[in-house]
Scaffold this motif. Sequence first.
Motif, PDB file in Angstrom:
ATOM      1  N   MET A   1      18.648 -29.206   2.029  1.00 38.18           N
ATOM      2  CA  MET A   1      17.316 -29.002   1.465  1.00 38.18           C
ATOM      3  C   MET A   1      16.961 -30.105   0.472  1.00 38.18           C
ATOM      4  O   MET A   1      17.823 -30.630  -0.227  1.00 38.18           O
ATOM      5  CB  MET A   1      17.180 -27.632   0.784  1.00 38.18           C
ATOM      6  CG  MET A   1      18.056 -27.414  -0.427  1.00 38.18           C
ATOM      7  SD  MET A   1      17.389 -26.137  -1.527  1.00 38.18           S
ATOM      8  CE  MET A   1      17.543 -24.682  -0.535  1.00 38.18           C
TER       9      MET A   1
ATOM     10  N   MET B   1      14.236 -30.410  -2.391  1.00 40.57           N
ATOM     11  CA  MET B   1      13.121 -29.935  -3.225  1.00 40.57           C
ATOM     12  C   MET B   1      13.014 -30.767  -4.502  1.00 40.57           C
ATOM     13  O   MET B   1      11.943 -31.189  -4.907  1.00 40.57           O
ATOM     14  CB  MET B   1      13.338 -28.466  -3.601  1.00 40.57           C
ATOM     15  CG  MET B   1      13.384 -27.525  -2.412  1.00 40.57           C
ATOM     16  SD  MET B   1      13.074 -25.824  -2.884  1.00 40.57           S
ATOM     17  CE  MET B   1      14.525 -25.463  -3.850  1.00 40.57           C
ATOM     18  N   THR B   2      14.186 -31.015  -5.137  1.00 41.21           N
ATOM     19  CA  THR B   2      14.192 -31.616  -6.467  1.00 41.21           C
ATOM     20  C   THR B   2      13.763 -33.080  -6.419  1.00 41.21           C
ATOM     21  O   THR B   2      14.293 -33.859  -5.624  1.00 41.21           O
ATOM     22  CB  THR B   2      15.612 -31.526  -7.055  1.00 41.21           C
ATOM     23  OG1 THR B   2      16.056 -30.175  -6.954  1.00 41.21           O
ATOM     24  CG2 THR B   2      15.637 -31.977  -8.503  1.00 41.21           C
TER      25      THR B   2
ATOM     26  N   GLY C   1      10.918 -33.413 -11.672  1.00 40.80           N
ATOM     27  CA  GLY C   1      11.077 -31.972 -11.867  1.00 40.80           C
ATOM     28  C   GLY C   1      11.786 -31.296 -10.721  1.00 40.80           C
ATOM     29  O   GLY C   1      11.541 -31.614  -9.555  1.00 40.80           O
ATOM     30  N   GLY C   2      12.678 -30.370 -11.076  1.00 41.95           N
ATOM     31  CA  GLY C   2      13.390 -29.597 -10.070  1.00 41.95           C
ATOM     32  C   GLY C   2      12.990 -28.133 -10.121  1.00 41.95           C
ATOM     33  O   GLY C   2      12.719 -27.513  -9.090  1.00 41.95           O
ATOM     34  N   SER C   3      12.911 -27.591 -11.330  1.00 39.73           N
ATOM     35  CA  SER C   3      12.514 -26.178 -11.437  1.00 39.73           C
ATOM     36  C   SER C   3      11.046 -26.029 -11.043  1.00 39.73           C
ATOM     37  O   SER C   3      10.684 -25.105 -10.311  1.00 39.73           O
ATOM     38  CB  SER C   3      12.691 -25.683 -12.878  1.00 39.73           C
ATOM     39  OG  SER C   3      13.993 -25.920 -13.325  1.00 39.73           O
TER      40      SER C   3
ATOM     41  N   PHE D   1      17.847 -35.191  -5.662  1.00 44.85           N
ATOM     42  CA  PHE D   1      19.112 -34.461  -5.537  1.00 44.85           C
ATOM     43  C   PHE D   1      19.156 -33.835  -4.157  1.00 44.85           C
ATOM     44  O   PHE D   1      18.688 -32.726  -3.984  1.00 44.85           O
ATOM     45  CB  PHE D   1      19.165 -33.331  -6.572  1.00 44.85           C
ATOM     46  CG  PHE D   1      20.164 -33.501  -7.668  1.00 44.85           C
ATOM     47  CD1 PHE D   1      21.513 -33.488  -7.392  1.00 44.85           C
ATOM     48  CD2 PHE D   1      19.758 -33.657  -8.983  1.00 44.85           C
ATOM     49  CE1 PHE D   1      22.445 -33.631  -8.410  1.00 44.85           C
ATOM     50  CE2 PHE D   1      20.683 -33.803  -9.999  1.00 44.85           C
ATOM     51  CZ  PHE D   1      22.031 -33.797  -9.721  1.00 44.85           C
TER      52      PHE D   1
ATOM     53  N   SER E   1      21.870 -32.778  -1.497  1.00 43.87           N
ATOM     54  CA  SER E   1      23.300 -32.692  -1.205  1.00 43.87           C
ATOM     55  C   SER E   1      23.544 -32.780   0.291  1.00 43.87           C
ATOM     56  O   SER E   1      22.662 -32.476   1.101  1.00 43.87           O
ATOM     57  CB  SER E   1      23.865 -31.380  -1.758  1.00 43.87           C
ATOM     58  OG  SER E   1      23.867 -31.452  -3.162  1.00 43.87           O
TER      59      SER E   1
ATOM     60  N   LYS F   1      29.327 -36.913 -10.025  1.00 46.66           N
ATOM     61  CA  LYS F   1      29.184 -35.567 -10.577  1.00 46.66           C
ATOM     62  C   LYS F   1      30.414 -35.106 -11.371  1.00 46.66           C
ATOM     63  O   LYS F   1      31.520 -35.564 -11.126  1.00 46.66           O
ATOM     64  CB  LYS F   1      28.953 -34.569  -9.434  1.00 46.66           C
ATOM     65  CG  LYS F   1      27.668 -34.784  -8.677  1.00 46.66           C
ATOM     66  CD  LYS F   1      27.584 -33.890  -7.447  1.00 46.66           C
ATOM     67  CE  LYS F   1      28.506 -34.327  -6.333  1.00 46.66           C
ATOM     68  NZ  LYS F   1      28.382 -33.535  -5.114  1.00 46.66           N
TER      69      LYS F   1
ATOM     70  N   LEU G   1      28.430 -25.283 -11.776  1.00 49.65           N
ATOM     71  CA  LEU G   1      27.422 -25.780 -10.828  1.00 49.65           C
ATOM     72  C   LEU G   1      26.476 -24.697 -10.325  1.00 49.65           C
ATOM     73  O   LEU G   1      25.260 -24.884 -10.299  1.00 49.65           O
ATOM     74  CB  LEU G   1      28.115 -26.484  -9.647  1.00 49.65           C
ATOM     75  CG  LEU G   1      27.201 -26.910  -8.501  1.00 49.65           C
ATOM     76  CD1 LEU G   1      26.039 -27.755  -8.996  1.00 49.65           C
ATOM     77  CD2 LEU G   1      27.989 -27.657  -7.446  1.00 49.65           C
TER      78      LEU G   1
ATOM     79  N   ILE H   1      23.501 -24.001 -12.242  1.00 53.14           N
ATOM     80  CA  ILE H   1      22.496 -25.048 -12.451  1.00 53.14           C
ATOM     81  C   ILE H   1      21.596 -25.220 -11.236  1.00 53.14           C
ATOM     82  O   ILE H   1      20.378 -25.305 -11.361  1.00 53.14           O
ATOM     83  CB  ILE H   1      23.185 -26.394 -12.790  1.00 53.14           C
ATOM     84  CG1 ILE H   1      23.845 -26.299 -14.172  1.00 53.14           C
ATOM     85  CG2 ILE H   1      22.189 -27.552 -12.746  1.00 53.14           C
ATOM     86  CD1 ILE H   1      24.598 -27.546 -14.590  1.00 53.14           C
ATOM     87  N   TRP H   2      22.197 -25.257 -10.064  1.00 48.07           N
ATOM     88  CA  TRP H   2      21.332 -25.564  -8.915  1.00 48.07           C
ATOM     89  C   TRP H   2      20.724 -24.273  -8.355  1.00 48.07           C
ATOM     90  O   TRP H   2      21.153 -23.188  -8.660  1.00 48.07           O
ATOM     91  CB  TRP H   2      22.088 -26.386  -7.860  1.00 48.07           C
ATOM     92  CG  TRP H   2      22.829 -25.663  -6.787  1.00 48.07           C
ATOM     93  CD1 TRP H   2      23.835 -24.768  -6.956  1.00 48.07           C
ATOM     94  CD2 TRP H   2      22.623 -25.782  -5.378  1.00 48.07           C
ATOM     95  NE1 TRP H   2      24.281 -24.339  -5.742  1.00 48.07           N
ATOM     96  CE2 TRP H   2      23.553 -24.937  -4.758  1.00 48.07           C
ATOM     97  CE3 TRP H   2      21.746 -26.530  -4.590  1.00 48.07           C
ATOM     98  CZ2 TRP H   2      23.626 -24.813  -3.365  1.00 48.07           C
ATOM     99  CZ3 TRP H   2      21.827 -26.390  -3.215  1.00 48.07           C
ATOM    100  CH2 TRP H   2      22.755 -25.544  -2.621  1.00 48.07           C
ATOM    101  N   GLU H   3      19.668 -24.487  -7.598  1.00 49.23           N
ATOM    102  CA  GLU H   3      18.942 -23.371  -6.969  1.00 49.23           C
ATOM    103  C   GLU H   3      18.416 -22.385  -8.014  1.00 49.23           C
ATOM    104  O   GLU H   3      18.552 -21.174  -7.884  1.00 49.23           O
ATOM    105  CB  GLU H   3      19.868 -22.669  -5.973  1.00 49.23           C
ATOM    106  CG  GLU H   3      19.154 -22.096  -4.784  1.00 49.23           C
ATOM    107  CD  GLU H   3      18.351 -23.136  -4.017  1.00 49.23           C
ATOM    108  OE1 GLU H   3      17.259 -23.482  -4.489  1.00 49.23           O
ATOM    109  OE2 GLU H   3      18.795 -23.606  -2.961  1.00 49.23           O
TER     110      GLU H   3
ATOM    111  N   SER I   1      18.092 -22.960 -12.299  1.00 49.47           N
ATOM    112  CA  SER I   1      19.001 -22.951 -13.445  1.00 49.47           C
ATOM    113  C   SER I   1      18.825 -21.638 -14.208  1.00 49.47           C
ATOM    114  O   SER I   1      17.872 -20.912 -13.969  1.00 49.47           O
ATOM    115  CB  SER I   1      18.702 -24.141 -14.352  1.00 49.47           C
ATOM    116  OG  SER I   1      18.820 -25.337 -13.619  1.00 49.47           O
TER     117      SER I   1
ATOM    118  N   ASN J   1      17.723 -20.149 -16.978  1.00 47.11           N
ATOM    119  CA  ASN J   1      16.460 -19.549 -17.438  1.00 47.11           C
ATOM    120  C   ASN J   1      15.533 -19.231 -16.273  1.00 47.11           C
ATOM    121  O   ASN J   1      14.805 -18.236 -16.301  1.00 47.11           O
ATOM    122  CB  ASN J   1      15.728 -20.514 -18.387  1.00 47.11           C
ATOM    123  CG  ASN J   1      16.417 -20.626 -19.723  1.00 47.11           C
ATOM    124  OD1 ASN J   1      17.296 -19.830 -20.039  1.00 47.11           O
ATOM    125  ND2 ASN J   1      16.038 -21.618 -20.504  1.00 47.11           N
TER     126      ASN J   1
ATOM    127  N   LEU K   1      13.883 -15.721 -15.679  1.00 49.80           N
ATOM    128  CA  LEU K   1      12.419 -15.548 -15.634  1.00 49.80           C
ATOM    129  C   LEU K   1      11.983 -14.957 -14.287  1.00 49.80           C
ATOM    130  O   LEU K   1      11.008 -14.205 -14.224  1.00 49.80           O
ATOM    131  CB  LEU K   1      11.721 -16.891 -15.885  1.00 49.80           C
ATOM    132  CG  LEU K   1      11.887 -17.428 -17.322  1.00 49.80           C
ATOM    133  CD1 LEU K   1      11.395 -18.874 -17.413  1.00 49.80           C
ATOM    134  CD2 LEU K   1      11.161 -16.552 -18.322  1.00 49.80           C
TER     135      LEU K   1
END
Length: 553
Positions: free
Chosen positions: A186, A188-189, A193-195, A220, A222, A264, A424, A427-429, A431, A433, A437
């Motif tokens: 995938m 997206m990031t 911005g990633g979030s 990013f 992978s 990393k 990890l 953080i990914w997919e 983070s 917060n 939320l």
Amino acid sequence: MTGNDPFQRQPLNQATPLVGYNTVTSDRALRSAIEAQADADARAMIDSLTELGATAGSAEVREHGMLANAHEPTLHTVDRFGSRVDEVEFHPSWHWMMRKGIGFGLAAHPWVSDELLPHVRRAAGYIAWTAMEPGHACPMTMTYAAVPALRADDALAKEWTDLLASTTYDFGLRAPHTKSGMLAGMGMTEKQGGSDVRTNVTTAQPQNDGSYLLRGHKWFTSAPMNDLFLVLAQTGGGLSCFVLPRVCPDGSRNAVQIVRLKDKLGNRSNASSELELHDAYAVRLGDEGAGVRTIIEMVAATRLDCVLGSTALMRRAVAEATWHTSQRSAFGGPLIDKPAMRNVLADLALESEAATMLGLRLARCVESPHDEHEVALRRMALPLSKFWVCKRAPMLCVEAMGCFGGNGYVEDSGMPLIYRESPLNSIWEGSGNVNALDVLRALTRQPEGLQAYADEVGRARGASRVLDDAADAIVREVRSIAGDPGSAEGAARRLASRMAVVLQASLLVRHSPEQVADAFVASRIGGDHGGVFGTLGAGADAAAIAARALPEV
Ligand SMILES: Cc1cc2nc3c(=O)[nH]c(=O)nc-3n(C[C@H](O)[C@H](O)[C@H](O)COP(=O)(O)OP(=O)(O)OC[C@H]3O[C@@H](n4cnc5c(N)ncnc54)[C@H](O)[C@@H]3O)c2cc1C
């Protein structure tokens, strides 16, 4: 005599490596979780995972896991003549892990499987397998997660699902339909911005034949050697989702350039890349403007694996710690029998058993896409579980490492690998917060989610007054903020944590031995805990809980 050898060439009091055991059949907590979710089919499911468990517990897999991380992937951007190739080379041990993991059905196989409860089986297998070499779990996860998102388009789902669901690992960039198995990733990031993917700047231009050309970057991505990627890009209609193959239908390489591989903290066997898309060929998935809505299915399935992956690390860490302390003596006896150590081990075991029960319960939800309770529970419980379990993993892994003393800080113990991997998933997919939320968002936008959560937790009602009161308090608190979620953002983590712990407790009360459930409720909900591992109260049966966590070798 060895004991008189000042050089200890045959060392005394060193533990043996934890190998030659079965990570499924010797794991009591995992077996309980399978029994809880598979009921009458549990025996058959455990039998079907026995080979996976025996392989995962072998010296061979341990060796391959270490090698795949010691020999990191290498990027080749051009060939010797200067033509772009954009390929990543991996150590043979990486390929060995991939071949085995995919062969055991840990990628997308459950989506086409006619086995009983294939998602629960995969979840249990994933927990039992991936901690030996966590990096290769990433491409398997993204392949698993791509399939439900592809279902937004019947034709695309039909075109790709069988290849993604294959149990054959077929490495290399070749025309998709010449391969016997494929992998998905995938994108997206982006740099800015990633979030907040709404800020994505990559654009997609529609072509006369219905395809699109994508221009821009991904910051990013992978597993860039995977065969196809679900990516987000801006169209005239807004942010949209696309299927981007590495090799075009005509067999030519797609215009995807790998700029760099990330250096990393952990996850070093796996390649994570920065990409540029130079008018890359792609096919739209879902409507223009519906990018987030379309890729969210992939995000949800990936979040499940974040829970399972963190659980896997915890289970291995606890198995290694109990094993080591059962063999290492100090001050006249095995460490595992020392009351202070026993308390640490029991506390770690509680945490990992709670994560295991929760992970398999979430996987059970996937089995019933038409059951309202299961669907609503999954939506509600996924972000809070992802938030909580992935946050707990690093703390548990560092404490488990400490149980080894200095040996745990040394690479060949395997503990540094687990430790470096452990942050990890948080953080990914999404983070920390962002997931917390998302819990608030689910509470306000999908009131049926709170009801499903309350019903699920309510299944344990009557077993523990402390638990019942905590469940009631959460539902009251949530109802009080539901009308005004913006004002509750500051409390998002607190709420997500408490909801996760109460859900875990309700599962342990229903499915785990009494001493496990009682100690979990007393420490995590009743407050009889000091905030670090090893602070269970005097009422906890630490000896029994620690003994339960020791693998049956
Ligand atoms: C090893 C690895 C592999 C990855 N692989 C992929 C991949 O294959 N594909 C892909 O697309 N991405 C991948 N990522 C990227 C990852 O998904 C992002 O890093 C993640 O989503 C966070 O985005 P960001 O880095 O831009 O951080 P930001 O969005 O800048 O967030 C920074 C911090 O702010 C917090 N935050 C954000 N919004 C809010 C808010 N409203 N209120 C409070 N706090 C907030 C976040 O929780 C986070 O702690 C990978 C990352 C890693 C580390």
